[in-house]
Design an enzyme around this catalytic site. Structure first.
Site, short mmCIF file in Angstrom:
data_model
loop_
_atom_site.label_atom_id
_atom_site.label_comp_id
_atom_site.label_asym_id
_atom_site.label_seq_id
_atom_site.Cartn_x
_atom_site.Cartn_y
_atom_site.Cartn_z
CB THR A 168 15.88 -10.53 -51.07
OG1 THR A 168 15.20 -11.51 -51.84
CG2 THR A 168 15.01 -9.28 -51.07
CE LYS A 224 15.46 -7.92 -47.33
NZ LYS A 224 16.11 -8.06 -45.98
CB ALA A 258 14.62 -9.74 -42.88
CE1 TYR A 259 5.69 -9.53 -41.17
CE2 TYR A 259 6.05 -10.56 -43.29
CZ TYR A 259 5.22 -10.27 -42.23
OH TYR A 259 3.92 -10.71 -42.23
CB THR A 260 12.01 -13.92 -44.04
OG1 THR A 260 11.68 -14.64 -42.85
CG2 THR A 260 13.29 -13.15 -43.86
N GLY A 316 17.89 -16.18 -36.45
CA GLY A 316 17.39 -16.62 -37.76
C GLY A 316 18.36 -17.56 -38.43
CE1 TYR A 333 11.62 -10.68 -47.48
CE2 TYR A 333 11.92 -11.36 -49.76
CZ TYR A 333 12.41 -11.24 -48.47
OH TYR A 333 13.68 -11.68 -48.18
CG ASP A 371 11.50 -4.38 -32.35
OD1 ASP A 371 11.81 -4.25 -33.55
OD2 ASP A 371 10.34 -4.24 -31.93
CB ILE A 372 16.05 -3.77 -36.22
CG1 ILE A 372 15.02 -4.39 -37.18
CG2 ILE A 372 17.14 -4.75 -35.84
CD1 ILE A 372 15.57 -4.61 -38.59
N1 LIG Z 1 15.71 -17.26 -46.67
C1 LIG Z 1 15.93 -16.92 -47.94
O1 LIG Z 1 15.74 -17.72 -48.88
C2 LIG Z 1 16.45 -15.56 -48.29
C3 LIG Z 1 16.62 -15.25 -49.63
C4 LIG Z 1 17.10 -13.98 -49.97
C5 LIG Z 1 17.40 -13.06 -48.98
N2 LIG Z 1 17.20 -13.39 -47.68
C6 LIG Z 1 17.52 -12.37 -46.67
O2 LIG Z 1 18.45 -12.92 -45.78
C7 LIG Z 1 18.29 -12.32 -44.49
C8 LIG Z 1 18.20 -13.40 -43.43
O3 LIG Z 1 17.07 -14.22 -43.71
P1 LIG Z 1 16.83 -15.60 -42.97
O4 LIG Z 1 16.59 -16.61 -44.02
O5 LIG Z 1 17.89 -15.84 -41.95
O6 LIG Z 1 15.44 -15.27 -42.27
P2 LIG Z 1 14.83 -15.81 -40.90
O7 LIG Z 1 15.33 -17.17 -40.61
O8 LIG Z 1 13.36 -15.57 -41.02
O9 LIG Z 1 15.44 -14.83 -39.82
C9 LIG Z 1 15.01 -13.51 -39.67
C10 LIG Z 1 15.25 -13.11 -38.25
O10 LIG Z 1 14.85 -11.74 -38.10
C11 LIG Z 1 14.28 -11.62 -36.82
N3 LIG Z 1 13.41 -10.44 -36.74
C12 LIG Z 1 12.18 -10.26 -37.28
N4 LIG Z 1 11.72 -9.06 -36.95
C13 LIG Z 1 12.67 -8.46 -36.18
C14 LIG Z 1 12.78 -7.21 -35.53
N5 LIG Z 1 11.81 -6.29 -35.59
N6 LIG Z 1 13.91 -6.93 -34.82
C15 LIG Z 1 14.89 -7.85 -34.74
N7 LIG Z 1 14.85 -9.05 -35.32
C16 LIG Z 1 13.76 -9.35 -36.04
C17 LIG Z 1 13.50 -12.90 -36.63
O11 LIG Z 1 13.30 -13.09 -35.26
P3 LIG Z 1 11.89 -13.69 -34.71
O12 LIG Z 1 11.76 -15.02 -35.36
O13 LIG Z 1 12.09 -13.72 -33.24
O14 LIG Z 1 10.84 -12.72 -35.18
C18 LIG Z 1 14.45 -13.92 -37.22
O15 LIG Z 1 15.32 -14.44 -36.25
C19 LIG Z 1 17.06 -11.42 -44.62
O16 LIG Z 1 17.49 -10.10 -44.86
C20 LIG Z 1 16.32 -11.95 -45.82
O17 LIG Z 1 15.56 -10.95 -46.45
C21 LIG Z 1 16.74 -14.61 -47.30
#
Ligand SMILES: NC(=O)c1ccc[n+]([C@@H]2O[C@H](COP(=O)([O-])OP(=O)(O)OC[C@H]3O[C@@H](n4cnc5c(N)ncnc54)[C@H](OP(=O)(O)O)[C@@H]3O)[C@@H](O)[C@H]2O)c1
Length: 283
Positions: free
Chosen positions: A103, A131, A62-64, A11, A127, A37-38
């Site tokens: 988040t 979280k 995460a499921y984002t 991610g 979401y 897979d978590i």
């Molecule tokens: N992006 C934002 O603006 C933002 C803001 C606030 C907080 N956050 C938090 O920051 C963290 C990282 O977010 P990110 O932006 O890096 O999101 P991301 O790019 O969507 O990455 C999430 C990763 O989680 C993986 N994933 C999904 N389901 C999974 C499972 N069951 N087991 C293992 N891996 C799984 C996905 O893999 P696949 O693609 O292969 O499914 C993806 O690689 C998350 O906790 C999110 O809630 C993000």
């Protein structure tokens, strides 16, 4: 140095954490979703059980998909709440430290001053609720775990906001961007450096907030992207959230206080405009 296990390593944030550990020559195991897979209890037990006491798990999985979660609550709950609970339980058994990323969506988003740790949580989306359930599940199983809330993460690549604005600049005469949602744009590599610092620093802090410093609306950020790539920022026009209805309501106010992060002695993240310049240079 103990080994860092990074889940969700493909991610946006997970890949930046792995890259940061690599820069510092720290031992790191990158687990992408097909490796681990978590939500798979046995797989989690196996992966975490293979670690040594004192190792650190950084959960970036995460499921984002904020809008999709509104109609896919079961899956969002499994990944954002059940999975982190499984990781925390396995970490507690194995003596592994846990850093879990959360988040601003755990808050209602209607504040007028930065959310600090004592601000009441009140998620308004599936979401955000999942979280928050994840935070609770993590601390129930492992009270010493660090939950790090962040917001508005970008890396200037893929389909994130910064990359999207950059692409639209090349294809559209003008873009309409909302002025009534504010937050702190946060460059994934900066946040990753903070998480790696936390992973290598013994601090007692169950919840921390970490974003780049400063406040912007999406409109401000879009204009800064245009400016940063040498385009006319006047081509970004203001609009309101009412003109841009989405399945999941977006928080109007997403600013998180860095007070606890700084009180823990961790390095403050730099102003968002400086970080954006690096994102644009790298993208
Ligand atoms: N992006 C934002 O603006 C933002 C803001 C606030 C907080 N956050 C938090 O920051 C963290 C990282 O977010 P990110 O932006 O890096 O999101 P991301 O790019 O969507 O990455 C999430 C990763 O989680 C993986 N994933 C999904 N389901 C999974 C499972 N069951 N087991 C293992 N891996 C799984 C996905 O893999 P696949 O693609 O292969 O499914 C993806 O690689 C998350 O906790 C999110 O809630 C993000």
């Amino acid at each position: 140095m103990n080994t860092m296990l990074v889940t969700g390593a493909a991610g946006q944030l997970g890949s930046a954490v792995v890259a940061r550990a690599g820069e510092l020559a720290l031992p790191v195991v990158a687990a992408v979703s097909s490796d681990l897979d978590i939500t798979d209890e046995r797989a989690v037990e196996r992966a975490v059980g293979a670690r040594e006491p004192g190792d650190v798990l950084v959960n970036c999985a995460a499921y984002t998909a904020v809008d999709a979660a509104e109609t896919d609550a079961g899956r969002a709950h499994a990944v954002n709440a059940l999975g982190p609970g499984l990781l925390a339980r396995a970490c507690a058994r194995a003596g592994v430290r846990l850093i879990h990323v959360s988040t601003d969506y755990v808050f209602a988003g209607d504040a007028h001053e930065p959310y600090d740790l004592d601000a009441p949580t009140a998620p308004r989306t599936v979401y955000g609720r999942t979280k928050l359930d994840g935070e609770i599940a993590v601390h129930r199983a492992l009270p010493s775990a660090h939950v790090v809330r962040t917001a508005w993460v970008h890396s200037g690549t893929g389909t994130d906001f910064v990359a999207t604005m950059r692409r639209l600049e090349g294809t559209r005469e003008s873009v309409d961007v909302v002025t009534d949602q504010v937050g702190s744009p946060t460059y994934a590599p900066d946040l990753a450096a903070g998480l790696v610092e936390l992973a290598t620093t013994p601090v007692d802090a169950p919840i921390l907030h970490a974003t780049n410093a400063g406040v912007a609306s999406w409109f401000d950020l879009a204009r800064a992207v245009f400016e940063g790539i040498g385009a006319d920022p006047e081509r970004v026009h203001p609009c309101t959230s009412e003109q841009f209805v989405r399945p999941a309501p977006r928080p109007a106010y997403s600013v998180l206080s860095p007070r606890a992060w700084e009180a823990a002695g961790l390095t403050p993240l730099r102003p968002w405009r400086e970080a954006l310049a690096d994102a644009l240079a790298a993208g």
